[in-house]
Design a protein around this motif. Structure first.
Motif, PDB file in Angstrom:
ATOM      1  N   PRO A  84       0.816  -1.219   0.000  1.00 16.00           N
ATOM      2  CA  PRO A  84       0.000   0.000   0.000  1.00 16.00           C
ATOM      3  C   PRO A  84       0.852   1.273   0.000  1.00 16.00           C
ATOM      4  CG  PRO A  84       0.072  -0.949   2.199  1.00 16.00           C
ATOM      5  CD  PRO A  84       0.765  -1.919   1.298  1.00 16.00           C
ATOM      6  N   ASP A  85       0.251   2.343  -0.485  1.00 15.38           N
ATOM      7  CA  ASP A  85       0.900   3.653  -0.538  1.00 15.38           C
ATOM      8  C   ASP A  85      -0.030   4.653   0.154  1.00 15.38           C
ATOM      9  OD1 ASP A  85       1.719   6.275  -1.319  1.00 15.38           O
ATOM     10  OD2 ASP A  85       2.740   5.447  -3.074  1.00 15.38           O
ATOM     11  N   GLN A  86       0.387   5.136   1.299  1.00 17.31           N
ATOM     12  CA  GLN A  86      -0.471   6.021   2.075  1.00 17.31           C
ATOM     13  C   GLN A  86      -0.750   7.342   1.357  1.00 17.31           C
ATOM     14  OE1 GLN A  86       0.809   6.552   6.129  1.00 17.31           O
ATOM     15  NE2 GLN A  86       1.395   4.400   6.350  1.00 17.31           N
ATOM     16  N   GLN A  87       0.235   7.882   0.664  1.00 20.86           N
ATOM     17  CA  GLN A  87       0.023   9.148  -0.039  1.00 20.86           C
ATOM     18  C   GLN A  87      -0.988   8.978  -1.168  1.00 20.86           C
ATOM     19  OE1 GLN A  87       1.051  12.227   0.844  1.00 20.86           O
ATOM     20  NE2 GLN A  87       1.752  11.107   2.669  1.00 20.86           N
ATOM     21  N   GLN A  88      -0.887   7.864  -1.887  1.00 24.76           N
ATOM     22  CA  GLN A  88      -1.902   7.584  -2.895  1.00 24.76           C
ATOM     23  C   GLN A  88      -3.258   7.357  -2.251  1.00 24.76           C
ATOM     24  OE1 GLN A  88      -1.690   7.827  -6.157  1.00 24.76           O
ATOM     25  NE2 GLN A  88       0.494   8.357  -6.077  1.00 24.76           N
ATOM     26  N   GLY A  89      -3.233   6.785  -1.050  1.00 25.52           N
ATOM     27  CA  GLY A  89      -4.478   6.581  -0.319  1.00 25.52           C
ATOM     28  C   GLY A  89      -5.151   7.886   0.031  1.00 25.52           C
ATOM     29  N   LYS A  90      -4.373   8.877   0.401  1.00 23.27           N
ATOM     30  CA  LYS A  90      -4.939  10.197   0.713  1.00 23.27           C
ATOM     31  C   LYS A  90      -5.597  10.803  -0.514  1.00 23.27           C
ATOM     32  CE  LYS A  90      -3.735  14.694   2.691  1.00 23.27           C
ATOM     33  NZ  LYS A  90      -2.669  15.517   3.308  1.00 23.27           N
ATOM     34  N   ARG A  91      -4.945  10.635  -1.684  1.00 24.40           N
ATOM     35  CA  ARG A  91      -5.522  11.166  -2.920  1.00 24.40           C
ATOM     36  C   ARG A  91      -6.812  10.427  -3.284  1.00 24.40           C
ATOM     37  NH1 ARG A  91       0.079  10.732  -4.256  1.00 24.40           N
ATOM     38  NH2 ARG A  91       1.091  12.789  -4.317  1.00 24.40           N
ATOM     39  N   ALA A  92      -6.799   9.103  -3.136  1.00 30.22           N
ATOM     40  CA  ALA A  92      -7.998   8.331  -3.449  1.00 30.22           C
ATOM     41  C   ALA A  92      -9.127   8.672  -2.478  1.00 30.22           C
ATOM     42  CB  ALA A  92      -7.679   6.835  -3.403  1.00 30.22           C
ATOM     43  N   PHE A  93      -8.783   8.893  -1.217  1.00 26.53           N
ATOM     44  CA  PHE A  93      -9.802   9.270  -0.236  1.00 26.53           C
ATOM     45  C   PHE A  93     -10.454  10.586  -0.643  1.00 26.53           C
ATOM     46  CE2 PHE A  93     -11.457  11.222   3.577  1.00 26.53           C
ATOM     47  CZ  PHE A  93     -12.042  10.167   4.260  1.00 26.53           C
ATOM     48  N   ALA A  94      -9.633  11.549  -1.078  1.00 28.41           N
ATOM     49  CA  ALA A  94     -10.175  12.839  -1.494  1.00 28.41           C
ATOM     50  C   ALA A  94     -11.134  12.680  -2.681  1.00 28.41           C
ATOM     51  CB  ALA A  94      -9.033  13.784  -1.858  1.00 28.41           C
ATOM     52  N   GLU A  95     -10.821  11.748  -3.570  1.00 30.04           N
ATOM     53  CA  GLU A  95     -11.656  11.568  -4.761  1.00 30.04           C
ATOM     54  C   GLU A  95     -12.937  10.813  -4.462  1.00 30.04           C
ATOM     55  OE1 GLU A  95     -11.464   9.543  -9.248  1.00 30.04           O
ATOM     56  OE2 GLU A  95      -9.684   9.564  -7.964  1.00 30.04           O
ATOM     57  N   PHE A  96     -12.859   9.774  -3.648  1.00 32.07           N
ATOM     58  CA  PHE A  96     -14.001   8.879  -3.477  1.00 32.07           C
ATOM     59  C   PHE A  96     -14.744   9.031  -2.153  1.00 32.07           C
ATOM     60  CE2 PHE A  96     -11.360   6.679  -6.593  1.00 32.07           C
ATOM     61  CZ  PHE A  96     -12.300   6.311  -7.542  1.00 32.07           C
ATOM     62  N   CYS A  97     -14.115   9.536  -1.123  1.00 29.68           N
ATOM     63  CA  CYS A  97     -14.700   9.477   0.217  1.00 29.68           C
ATOM     64  C   CYS A  97     -14.960  10.835   0.861  1.00 29.68           C
ATOM     65  CB  CYS A  97     -13.791   8.673   1.152  1.00 29.68           C
ATOM     66  SG  CYS A  97     -13.199   7.108   0.481  1.00 29.68           S
ATOM     67  N   ALA A  98     -14.212  11.865   0.447  1.00 30.23           N
ATOM     68  CA  ALA A  98     -14.253  13.145   1.153  1.00 30.23           C
ATOM     69  C   ALA A  98     -15.596  13.844   1.055  1.00 30.23           C
ATOM     70  CB  ALA A  98     -13.144  14.057   0.634  1.00 30.23           C
ATOM     71  N   ASP A  99     -16.360  13.597  -0.018  1.00 31.00           N
ATOM     72  CA  ASP A  99     -17.658  14.264  -0.148  1.00 31.00           C
ATOM     73  C   ASP A  99     -18.545  14.008   1.066  1.00 31.00           C
ATOM     74  OD1 ASP A  99     -17.084  15.416  -2.539  1.00 31.00           O
ATOM     75  OD2 ASP A  99     -18.293  14.055  -3.766  1.00 31.00           O
ATOM     76  N   CYS A 100     -18.465  12.788   1.609  1.00 31.46           N
ATOM     77  CA  CYS A 100     -19.315  12.443   2.759  1.00 31.46           C
ATOM     78  C   CYS A 100     -18.558  12.512   4.084  1.00 31.46           C
ATOM     79  CB  CYS A 100     -19.876  11.037   2.592  1.00 31.46           C
ATOM     80  SG  CYS A 100     -21.055  10.861   1.233  1.00 31.46           S
ATOM     81  N   HIS A 101     -17.287  12.110   4.063  1.00 31.90           N
ATOM     82  CA  HIS A 101     -16.544  11.994   5.315  1.00 31.90           C
ATOM     83  C   HIS A 101     -15.659  13.197   5.617  1.00 31.90           C
ATOM     84  CE1 HIS A 101     -17.721   7.886   6.282  1.00 31.90           C
ATOM     85  NE2 HIS A 101     -17.576   7.589   5.012  1.00 31.90           N
ATOM     86  N   GLY A 102     -15.584  14.182   4.697  1.00 31.78           N
ATOM     87  CA  GLY A 102     -14.727  15.336   4.912  1.00 31.78           C
ATOM     88  C   GLY A 102     -13.328  15.088   4.382  1.00 31.78           C
ATOM     89  N   PRO A 103     -12.597  16.157   4.085  1.00 34.14           N
ATOM     90  CA  PRO A 103     -11.280  16.015   3.455  1.00 34.14           C
ATOM     91  C   PRO A 103     -10.263  15.247   4.300  1.00 34.14           C
ATOM     92  CG  PRO A 103     -11.658  18.277   4.186  1.00 34.14           C
ATOM     93  CD  PRO A 103     -12.964  17.569   4.281  1.00 34.14           C
ATOM     94  N   ASP A 104     -10.412  15.277   5.600  1.00 34.16           N
ATOM     95  CA  ASP A 104      -9.494  14.554   6.482  1.00 34.16           C
ATOM     96  C   ASP A 104     -10.176  13.391   7.198  1.00 34.16           C
ATOM     97  OD1 ASP A 104      -7.204  16.190   5.999  1.00 34.16           O
ATOM     98  OD2 ASP A 104      -8.125  17.748   7.224  1.00 34.16           O
ATOM     99  N   GLY A 105     -11.376  13.053   6.752  1.00 36.22           N
ATOM    100  CA  GLY A 105     -12.092  11.934   7.358  1.00 36.22           C
ATOM    101  C   GLY A 105     -12.751  12.258   8.674  1.00 36.22           C
ATOM    102  N   GLU A 106     -12.849  13.546   8.997  1.00 37.64           N
ATOM    103  CA  GLU A 106     -13.390  13.943  10.305  1.00 37.64           C
ATOM    104  C   GLU A 106     -14.910  14.018  10.321  1.00 37.64           C
ATOM    105  OE1 GLU A 106     -13.118  17.767   7.963  1.00 37.64           O
ATOM    106  OE2 GLU A 106     -12.051  15.864   8.107  1.00 37.64           O
ATOM    107  N   GLY A 107     -15.533  13.787   9.182  1.00 38.79           N
ATOM    108  CA  GLY A 107     -16.992  13.824   9.107  1.00 38.79           C
ATOM    109  C   GLY A 107     -17.495  15.149   8.585  1.00 38.79           C
ATOM    110  N   VAL A 108     -18.732  15.161   8.131  1.00 37.68           N
ATOM    111  CA  VAL A 108     -19.368  16.364   7.608  1.00 37.68           C
ATOM    112  C   VAL A 108     -20.695  16.540   8.316  1.00 37.68           C
ATOM    113  CG1 VAL A 108     -20.350  17.481   5.584  1.00 37.68           C
ATOM    114  CG2 VAL A 108     -18.269  16.119   5.362  1.00 37.68           C
TER     115      VAL A 108
END
Length: 245
Positions: free
Chosen positions: A142-166
């Motif tokens: 795994p690559d954590q930096q790539q994970g951060k980019r993928a999180f921003a693309e697929f998950c941040a809309d609901c979970h927030g840019p840092d995963g802290e929730g919306v």
């Protein structure tokens, strides 16, 4: 006939009559319910309620753990994997092993009955609609930096840019909003495999889509590598003392 023998026969006959009368006496308790040994219980509903409902929900959803009434999860994990989890548990998580070989109380036959019942009740032949999901277990480095980019693309809309929730505010109040998934206490309770399974299978009981539609803006499904990298990025947020500031 001697008097002694005559007396003995008389008493024996009287005792028999008394016993017969007692056996037919009003109010005498009838036969009790059949008592089965725990290892003889094979009904799915009973096994599920006694062993699974507390964490996975009474109807396979609404609990704290992965909802089992999720056809996508059952389809991508596979019956053999679910059976192995039920029998042996998951290391590093709160999922215990229910099989006797793992220190649990269920026989192999009961584990088979439980898992077969889960699939009869909640699986669907059309759950994946011909899609090929990422494998159940992570592959590759795994690559954590790539994970951060993928999180921003697929998950941040609901979970927030840092995963802290919306939080729902203003015009967004009616939209589905997700909570924090980088909370230290939450991450301490879930394994990397649990995070991976949730990303791939989604949480339909909470409105979370599966890996095919994990972003409002992305027009494609997540790849196996992206799922692996996101899990690594989330896992790196674990702390050694969750709950402390």
């Amino acid at each position: 006939m001697t008097k002694a023998l005559h007396l003995w026969l008389t008493l024996s006959f009287a005792s028999s009559l008394i016993c017969i009368g007692c056996s037919n006496a009003p109010g005498k308790p009838g036969p009790g319910p059949e008592v089965r040994r725990p290892q003889d219980v094979m009904e799915f509903a009973t096994l599920y309620q006694q062993n699974c409902a507390g964490c996975h929900g009474r109807e396979g959803k609404g609990g704290a753990a992965m909802p089992l009434a999720n056809p996508v999860y059952l389809g991508f994990a596979g019956e053999a994997t679910v059976r192995k989890i039920a029998a042996n548990g998951v290391a590093g998580s709160l999922m215990p092993g229910f099989g006797t070989a793992a220190g649990g109380t269920l026989t192999d036959a009961q584990i088979n009955s439980l898992v077969s019942g889960i699939y009869r009740a909640w699986s669907s032949a059309h759950a994946l609609d011909g899609s090929l999901p990422p494998p159940y277990q992570a592959t590759g480095q795994p690559d954590q930096q790539q994970g951060k980019r993928a999180f921003a693309e697929f998950c941040a809309d609901c979970h927030g840019p840092d995963g802290e929730g919306v939080k729902a505010t203003g015009a967004n109040r009616r939209n589905a909003v997700a909570g924090s998934i980088t909370d230290a206490s939450y991450l301490a309770l879930v394994s990397d495999q649990s995070l991976r399974s949730t990303i791939i299978a989604g949480r339909p009981d909470d409105g979370m889509p599966d890996w095919r539609s994990n972003a409002r803006s992305a027009a494609r499904a997540m790849t196996n590598r992206e799922v692996t990298d996101v899990v690594a990025w989330l896992g790196a947020r674990r702390t050694t003392d969750p709950g402390k500031r």
